[in-house]
Design a protein around this motif. Structure first.
Motif, mmCIF file in Angstrom:
data_model
loop_
_atom_site.group_PDB
_atom_site.id
_atom_site.type_symbol
_atom_site.label_atom_id
_atom_site.label_comp_id
_atom_site.label_asym_id
_atom_site.label_seq_id
_atom_site.Cartn_x
_atom_site.Cartn_y
_atom_site.Cartn_z
ATOM 1 N N GLY A 46 0.816 -1.209 0.000
ATOM 2 C CA GLY A 46 0.000 0.000 0.000
ATOM 3 C C GLY A 46 0.851 1.260 0.000
ATOM 4 O O GLY A 46 0.556 2.223 -0.714
ATOM 5 N N PHE A 47 1.926 1.254 0.786
ATOM 6 C CA PHE A 47 2.831 2.405 0.788
ATOM 7 C C PHE A 47 3.607 2.502 -0.522
ATOM 8 O O PHE A 47 3.759 3.592 -1.073
ATOM 9 N N ILE A 48 4.078 1.367 -1.023
ATOM 10 C CA ILE A 48 4.851 1.373 -2.277
ATOM 11 C C ILE A 48 4.001 1.873 -3.436
ATOM 12 O O ILE A 48 4.470 2.679 -4.257
ATOM 13 N N LEU A 49 2.757 1.416 -3.500
ATOM 14 C CA LEU A 49 1.882 1.771 -4.631
ATOM 15 C C LEU A 49 1.015 2.994 -4.350
ATOM 16 O O LEU A 49 0.111 3.310 -5.126
ATOM 17 N N ARG A 50 1.267 3.686 -3.261
ATOM 18 C CA ARG A 50 0.591 4.955 -2.917
ATOM 19 C C ARG A 50 -0.935 4.840 -2.889
ATOM 20 O O ARG A 50 -1.660 5.509 -3.642
ATOM 21 N N VAL A 51 -1.406 3.993 -2.016
ATOM 22 C CA VAL A 51 -2.845 3.824 -1.829
ATOM 23 C C VAL A 51 -3.408 5.112 -1.224
ATOM 24 O O VAL A 51 -2.796 5.707 -0.337
ATOM 25 N N ASN A 52 -4.572 5.555 -1.724
ATOM 26 C CA ASN A 52 -5.158 6.792 -1.197
ATOM 27 C C ASN A 52 -5.966 6.525 0.079
ATOM 28 O O ASN A 52 -6.143 5.383 0.494
ATOM 29 N N PHE A 53 -6.462 7.595 0.683
ATOM 30 C CA PHE A 53 -7.139 7.504 1.976
ATOM 31 C C PHE A 53 -8.330 6.554 1.945
ATOM 32 O O PHE A 53 -8.480 5.693 2.828
#
Length: 126
Positions: A46-53
């Motif tokens: 999630g952090f690597i692929l920039r998951v939104n809020f």
């Protein structure tokens, strides 16, 4: 009929008992450890692929769904093993039903994960 447990419970915080239950599930149930490991891996991705809020909210709801289902499944299994230590067809059915609940929760989590991550992986690769 009050038990000694009820008297002890009145004098202390229930959070301690909840933590003991989670500790028991993590130490005694391989499936709980697998689910917890998957949660950690998904958080990293999630952090690597920039998951939104909003996606984080959905992911954490599904984490909670699966882990809660696994805790309830463990509780039912422990209870039935205590109440009916001999093999009984109804006990087997009950255990299968609770395991089925965990499977449903896991499949829902997998589908939500695919909906969130597949487009991100495609755009990350291409």
């Amino acid at each position: 009929m009050a038990s000694d447990y009820q008297e002890i419970k009145k004098k202390s915080v229930g959070l301690k008992y909840a933590a003991n239950g989670l500790k028991y599930a993590l130490t005694n149930e391989i499936n709980m450890r697998v689910h917890a490991l998957i949660v950690c891996v998904v958080i990293v991705f999630g952090f690597i692929l920039r998951v939104n809020f909003t996606e984080w909210v959905l992911l954490f709801l599904t984490f909670g769904l699966v882990l809660t289902a696994e805790v309830f499944n463990t509780a039912v299994e422990v209870m039935l093993d205590h109440l009916a230590p001999e093999r009984h067809p109804k006990v087997g059915i009950i255990k299968d039903l609770t395991a089925g609940g965990v499977l449903v929760a896991s499949l829902i989590a997998f589908i939500i994960g695919c909906i969130i991550f597949i487009p991100k992986i495609i755009s990350y690769v291409f």
